[in-house]
Each structure stands twice: as C-alpha cells, then as structure tokens.
Design a protein around this motif. Structure first.
Motif, PDB file in Angstrom:
ATOM      1  N   LEU A 105       0.828  -1.203   0.000  1.00 14.65           N
ATOM      2  CA  LEU A 105       0.000   0.000   0.000  1.00 14.65           C
ATOM      3  C   LEU A 105       0.863   1.254   0.000  1.00 14.65           C
ATOM      4  CD1 LEU A 105      -2.470  -1.133   2.814  1.00 14.65           C
ATOM      5  CD2 LEU A 105      -2.730  -1.478   0.338  1.00 14.65           C
ATOM      6  N   GLU A 106       0.326   2.309  -0.627  1.00 10.90           N
ATOM      7  CA  GLU A 106       0.989   3.621  -0.628  1.00 10.90           C
ATOM      8  C   GLU A 106       2.458   3.483  -1.025  1.00 10.90           C
ATOM      9  OE1 GLU A 106      -0.585   6.547  -0.151  1.00 10.90           O
ATOM     10  OE2 GLU A 106      -2.480   5.466   0.059  1.00 10.90           O
ATOM     11  N   VAL A 107       2.671   2.997  -2.234  1.00 13.95           N
ATOM     12  CA  VAL A 107       4.023   2.706  -2.710  1.00 13.95           C
ATOM     13  C   VAL A 107       4.530   3.855  -3.581  1.00 13.95           C
ATOM     14  CG1 VAL A 107       5.473   1.107  -3.996  1.00 13.95           C
ATOM     15  CG2 VAL A 107       3.517   0.248  -2.682  1.00 13.95           C
ATOM     16  N   ALA A 108       5.723   4.357  -3.267  1.00 16.13           N
ATOM     17  CA  ALA A 108       6.356   5.374  -4.102  1.00 16.13           C
ATOM     18  C   ALA A 108       6.848   4.717  -5.387  1.00 16.13           C
ATOM     19  CB  ALA A 108       7.512   6.031  -3.348  1.00 16.13           C
ATOM     20  N   VAL A 109       6.447   5.259  -6.526  1.00 17.05           N
ATOM     21  CA  VAL A 109       6.816   4.668  -7.818  1.00 17.05           C
ATOM     22  C   VAL A 109       7.421   5.737  -8.727  1.00 17.05           C
ATOM     23  CG1 VAL A 109       5.054   2.867  -7.678  1.00 17.05           C
ATOM     24  CG2 VAL A 109       4.494   5.031  -8.767  1.00 17.05           C
ATOM     25  N   ASP A 110       8.260   5.289  -9.647  1.00 20.10           N
ATOM     26  CA  ASP A 110       8.929   6.188 -10.583  1.00 20.10           C
ATOM     27  C   ASP A 110       8.963   5.520 -11.957  1.00 20.10           C
ATOM     28  OD1 ASP A 110      10.565   7.796 -12.071  1.00 20.10           O
ATOM     29  OD2 ASP A 110      12.250   7.775 -10.671  1.00 20.10           O
ATOM     30  N   PRO A 111       8.278   6.096 -12.955  1.00 24.73           N
ATOM     31  CA  PRO A 111       8.231   5.458 -14.272  1.00 24.73           C
ATOM     32  C   PRO A 111       9.477   5.672 -15.120  1.00 24.73           C
ATOM     33  CG  PRO A 111       6.990   7.506 -14.329  1.00 24.73           C
ATOM     34  CD  PRO A 111       7.454   7.315 -12.902  1.00 24.73           C
ATOM     35  N   SER A 112      10.434   6.476 -14.645  1.00 27.66           N
ATOM     36  CA  SER A 112      11.568   6.839 -15.501  1.00 27.66           C
ATOM     37  C   SER A 112      12.468   5.656 -15.823  1.00 27.66           C
ATOM     38  CB  SER A 112      12.387   7.951 -14.853  1.00 27.66           C
ATOM     39  OG  SER A 112      12.960   7.527 -13.635  1.00 27.66           O
ATOM     40  N   TRP A 113      12.359   4.541 -15.043  1.00 28.49           N
ATOM     41  CA  TRP A 113      13.164   3.365 -15.362  1.00 28.49           C
ATOM     42  C   TRP A 113      12.889   2.888 -16.778  1.00 28.49           C
ATOM     43  CZ3 TRP A 113      11.338  -1.223 -17.140  1.00 28.49           C
ATOM     44  CH2 TRP A 113       9.964  -1.428 -17.036  1.00 28.49           C
ATOM     45  N   ALA A 114      11.645   3.104 -17.263  1.00 30.91           N
ATOM     46  CA  ALA A 114      11.253   2.628 -18.592  1.00 30.91           C
ATOM     47  C   ALA A 114      11.830   3.484 -19.715  1.00 30.91           C
ATOM     48  CB  ALA A 114       9.723   2.599 -18.700  1.00 30.91           C
ATOM     49  N   PHE A 115      12.332   4.685 -19.375  1.00 31.06           N
ATOM     50  CA  PHE A 115      12.877   5.577 -20.400  1.00 31.06           C
ATOM     51  C   PHE A 115      14.281   5.166 -20.823  1.00 31.06           C
ATOM     52  CE2 PHE A 115      10.342   9.190 -18.171  1.00 31.06           C
ATOM     53  CZ  PHE A 115       9.161   8.605 -18.580  1.00 31.06           C
ATOM     54  N   GLY A 116      14.931   4.320 -20.035  1.00 33.15           N
ATOM     55  CA  GLY A 116      16.298   3.928 -20.352  1.00 33.15           C
ATOM     56  C   GLY A 116      17.226   5.127 -20.353  1.00 33.15           C
ATOM     57  N   GLY A 117      18.141   5.169 -21.326  1.00 33.53           N
ATOM     58  CA  GLY A 117      19.088   6.277 -21.427  1.00 33.53           C
ATOM     59  C   GLY A 117      18.418   7.605 -21.708  1.00 33.53           C
ATOM     60  N   ALA A 118      17.190   7.559 -22.280  1.00 31.41           N
ATOM     61  CA  ALA A 118      16.486   8.807 -22.597  1.00 31.41           C
ATOM     62  C   ALA A 118      16.052   9.560 -21.351  1.00 31.41           C
ATOM     63  CB  ALA A 118      15.268   8.504 -23.471  1.00 31.41           C
ATOM     64  N   ALA A 119      16.157   8.920 -20.167  1.00 30.35           N
ATOM     65  CA  ALA A 119      15.765   9.589 -18.934  1.00 30.35           C
ATOM     66  C   ALA A 119      16.776  10.634 -18.503  1.00 30.35           C
ATOM     67  CB  ALA A 119      15.581   8.561 -17.816  1.00 30.35           C
ATOM     68  N   GLN A 120      17.997  10.562 -19.058  1.00 28.80           N
ATOM     69  CA  GLN A 120      19.032  11.508 -18.681  1.00 28.80           C
ATOM     70  C   GLN A 120      18.610  12.935 -19.035  1.00 28.80           C
ATOM     71  OE1 GLN A 120      21.854  10.721 -17.009  1.00 28.80           O
ATOM     72  NE2 GLN A 120      21.040   8.636 -16.903  1.00 28.80           N
ATOM     73  N   GLY A 121      18.727  13.808 -18.066  1.00 28.24           N
ATOM     74  CA  GLY A 121      18.398  15.208 -18.307  1.00 28.24           C
ATOM     75  C   GLY A 121      16.945  15.571 -18.094  1.00 28.24           C
ATOM     76  N   LEU A 122      16.075  14.586 -17.905  1.00 28.67           N
ATOM     77  CA  LEU A 122      14.662  14.889 -17.668  1.00 28.67           C
ATOM     78  C   LEU A 122      14.428  15.228 -16.200  1.00 28.67           C
ATOM     79  CD1 LEU A 122      12.721  12.188 -19.749  1.00 28.67           C
ATOM     80  CD2 LEU A 122      13.121  14.591 -20.329  1.00 28.67           C
ATOM     81  N   PRO A 123      13.419  16.038 -15.915  1.00 25.07           N
ATOM     82  CA  PRO A 123      13.089  16.349 -14.515  1.00 25.07           C
ATOM     83  C   PRO A 123      12.639  15.088 -13.783  1.00 25.07           C
ATOM     84  CG  PRO A 123      11.985  17.852 -16.034  1.00 25.07           C
ATOM     85  CD  PRO A 123      12.543  16.740 -16.856  1.00 25.07           C
ATOM     86  N   PRO A 124      12.637  15.131 -12.443  1.00 23.65           N
ATOM     87  CA  PRO A 124      12.229  13.960 -11.659  1.00 23.65           C
ATOM     88  C   PRO A 124      10.778  13.572 -11.924  1.00 23.65           C
ATOM     89  CG  PRO A 124      13.359  15.568 -10.281  1.00 23.65           C
ATOM     90  CD  PRO A 124      13.102  16.236 -11.592  1.00 23.65           C
TER      91      PRO A 124
END
Length: 425
Positions: A105-124
């Motif tokens: 329950l009430e789990v902190a999640v972050d979808p940026s793992w799916a962006f791979g290298g494209a996540a570099q430079g993106l906001p949190p």
C-alpha cells in the motif's frame, strides 16, 4: 501513509501536462504556489487513511461509523455511506489477496526506469500508488487506485495517471517473492483499476484496463516521456484548456483558460436564457427565467447544456475560492469585498458540556429548559453501545433508504461532448 510530496511531472498532473504543455512553464514563472486543500480532497484523504488502516490491521470500515475525524482542517462524521464506499475498495484489494497476491500500500513509484538512457536530463518523475498487488501464478501486476469523489466520473481506459502508476509499479522493488529479479521480467500484463464507489458508472464502481508490459512501456516512452520533453521545450507557450485545468497551479493566471471560460459563460447564458444578454439577466429571477425558457429546449439540447454545466461548475467554484483568498490576503477586486455573513446567535463556547455546566451553576434555569432529548442516529448508537448490542437490539428498528432522487450523468459528459463534434470548452 506516504509523505505528501508532489513532483512537477507527477502522476496526478499527467493528463494536464500531456494535454497542455504550456502549463509547466507558466506554473514555473509564478514561483511556488501554496497547495490549498478542499473539503472534497480532505474527505478523500481521510477515506484513503481509513482504507489503509483496514487493510493493514484487519479492521472493518464500519468499525469507524459514528466517529468524528478531522483531516486537513475539515471535520467529518463517519457514517454508513462513507463506510460502505470505503468497503468497496477494501474488499477489492482483499479479494486480490485471496487469489494469492502480495499486496503493498501507498508505494512510491517512478516510471523513468522505462525511459532507459532517454531519462538523462529529464526532470524527476515520481508518484504514490494506492495499491500494488503481484500475482506470481498469473504473472500479473495489479494497480488499484481509490477515487472517492462523486462529481466527476474517472475512466480507467487510457487514464494517464494510473498508467503512470503502472509503469512505475513495474520498477518497484517492494515485492518479497521476486528474489532480486526485476518485476518487469516476472510480469506479462498489468491490470490498472479505478475504484470509485460514489460515482455511478455503467461498468460498476471498479473498472479496469489491462495492458501487456510492452504496451505499457511503449506508452511510457511514446506518450509520457515525449510529453515531458515537449513541455520542457515549450517554455510556457502552448496552452490547451480543458477539464485538466482544475488542479493546475497556474489556473487562476492562465489567459487561455479565462478566454475559454468567458466564451463558455456566454454560450451557457444563451442556451439557458434564450439568447438574452447577461447584463439583462436578473440574478433574483434566474430560476423563473430558466423555467420559462426551459420549455423551449429540446431534451437533446438540454442534455448538451447539462454536459457543459457539469464541466463548468468546478471552474466557477475554483474562481470563487481564488478570489476569496486574494481579498483575504489584502488583494483588491473591483466591485467585490469581504462582508460578514448574516450574524446568528451562538453559545460562547462550542463545548456543549461546558455550557451546560455554566448554565446549571450560574443561572436559576433547569437544564431541561435549555436542552432537548433527541434520538441518536443509528451510526452514533452503534458507536456508543458497540456492534454486538447494536445488532442484537437496535438493527431491527433500522432501515436503509435513499432520502431523495438526484439527476446525474449516466457516463462522462466529456465523452458525449466530444462525440457531438465540439470541443469540451
């Protein structure tokens, strides 16, 4: 409960910044904006807290009936209707447990793992999912999101917020049954479920969308990541008003929103008052004017008008709240001022026991002259004497009934407006 933190590119605002990239730049230009809770939001927060307690401890939602709880500055009496609604969500999650799911329950999640290298430079990017449930035998992940509001129906299909939670959930490391393996490799499909007990929907209070892991991660890259990149590059230039504006930090400062609101008001007035200019509408005679002109509106046009009003009403309330806050903090609005509400008599102390004591000891009056005996509500009786005695002696005298009828949309008004070939605003 999870900490109350919000990402600029969080889950709850996903629909807004994906549809209106300029909202990010405009919000930034205004600096940090205070988050003001509403009574409806506070009620939802309380519902989540009680549901979480039930799921963690085994208590039942109806164990809280008769209690008075304060949340975010608002006070609520927990009644049967409240408990019934929370129970729908609790039962749904417990049902997943019965099928062998490991539930968090009430789990902190972050979808940026799916962006791979494209996540570099993106906001949190981060958010908090209400429920994550992993069914190893089915190789499936379930995301369950409780919506406690009754005014706006929330769809599960194509919902960016719960897809955000789903993508982030695939990167969660909370599950004990994985033995260190990535969850995304142990799951074939993700079921995204909205539980909204207090808003009628043809599909029922719980409705779902099921996507394969590939479909969900493709959405995360094709829609979410590119949408974030578009908003970052837009720098507050491109605006698209819509239902997603309601909780935008820049709502009250957006010219595009104001222009559309003005056009909407004119459109509604023309439909409701037979084309009469707004300045000729006497506010005191509005009910009679609508009744008189309403006889000339076809059922189809009336349906279209009600759909627009359903979308317009939240904006009216938001503007009124903003204006009141502005004047309360020293601002000035031409033609408007804060005035005291109609004075009414009140006891000097809100504590009834203290007032009874003062009257009893400081006056010659009998306590029966200033109090009256009233039958407690069934909910308060149950809380006072306990469920066992209530069921044995009181339940036979209690019935559950609706107190009236209320006209409500059969489905999402936005969908009907879109199908008519007109923009929602």
């Amino acid at each position: 409960m999870a900490p109350n933190t919000h990402a600029e590119y969080g889950a709850s605002g996903a629909k807004r910044y994906l549809e209106c990239p300029g909202s990010i730049g405009l919000s930034r230009s205004l600096g940090p904006q205070p988050r003001k809770s509403s009574e409806f939001a506070a009620e939802g927060t309380l519902a989540h807290a009680i549901a979480e307690t039930c799921l963690l401890t085994g208590k039942k939602p109806h164990d809280f009936v008769g209690e008075t709880r304060t949340c975010e500055g608002y006070t609520f009496d927990i009644d049967d209707e409240f408990a019934d609604a929370v129970k729908v969500y609790v039962d749904y999650v417990n049902g997943l447990r019965l099928f062998g799911a490991e539930v968090h329950l009430e789990v902190a999640v972050d979808p940026s793992w799916a962006f791979g290298g494209a996540a570099q430079g993106l906001p949190p990017t981060f958010g908090t999912a209400d429920t994550l449930a992993y069914l190893p035998d089915e190789r499936s992940l379930h995301i369950v999101d409780l919506k406690f509001g009754r005014g706006v129906v929330v769809e599960a299909e194509g919902n960016p917020q719960i897809r955000y939670y789903g993508t982030g959930g695939l990167g969660a490391k909370v599950f004990q049954v994985l033995n260190g393996k990535p969850l995304a490799q142990m799951v074939d499909r993700v079921t995204l479920t909205i539980v909204q007990p207090r808003a009628w929907h043809a599909a029922g209070p719980a409705r779902s969308e099921t996507l394969s892991v590939r479909e969900l991660t493709d959405w995360a890259n094709d829609d979410l990541r590119t949408g974030i990149e578009r908003a970052e590059a837009d720098n507050g230039q491109t605006f698209k008003p819509g239902s997603w504006c309601q909780f935008c930090p820049a709502f009250a400062h957006c010219k595009a929103r104001r222009d559309h609101a003005a056009a909407m008001a004119t459109d509604l007035a023309a439909a409701a008052f037979g084309g009469k200019p707004l300045e000729n509408v006497d506010p005191k005679k509005v009910p009679a004017a609508v009744q008189q002109h309403g006889a000339n509106i076809s059922p189809e046009d009336l349906s279209a008008l009600l759909d627009k009003i359903a979308l317009w009403r939240p904006w009216v309330k938001a503007v009124e709240d903003y204006a009141e806050d502005l004047v309360s903090n020293g601002g000035n609005i031409p033609g408007y001022a804060l005035r005291p509400t109609t004075p009414r008599r009140h006891w000097q102390d809100d504590d009834e026991d203290k007032m009874r004591s003062r009257i009893a000891f400081e006056t010659p009056l009998r306590i029966g002259e200033v109090t009256e005996r009233r039958l407690l509500s069934p909910a308060k009786v149950q809380k006072k004497i306990g469920k066992k005695k209530y069921d044995a002696h009181v339940a036979q005298f209690v019935e559950t009934r609706s107190t009236g009828m209320k006209l409500e949309p059969e489905d999402d008004p936005r969908r009907r407006i879109k199908n008519r070939g007109r923009a929602p605003f």
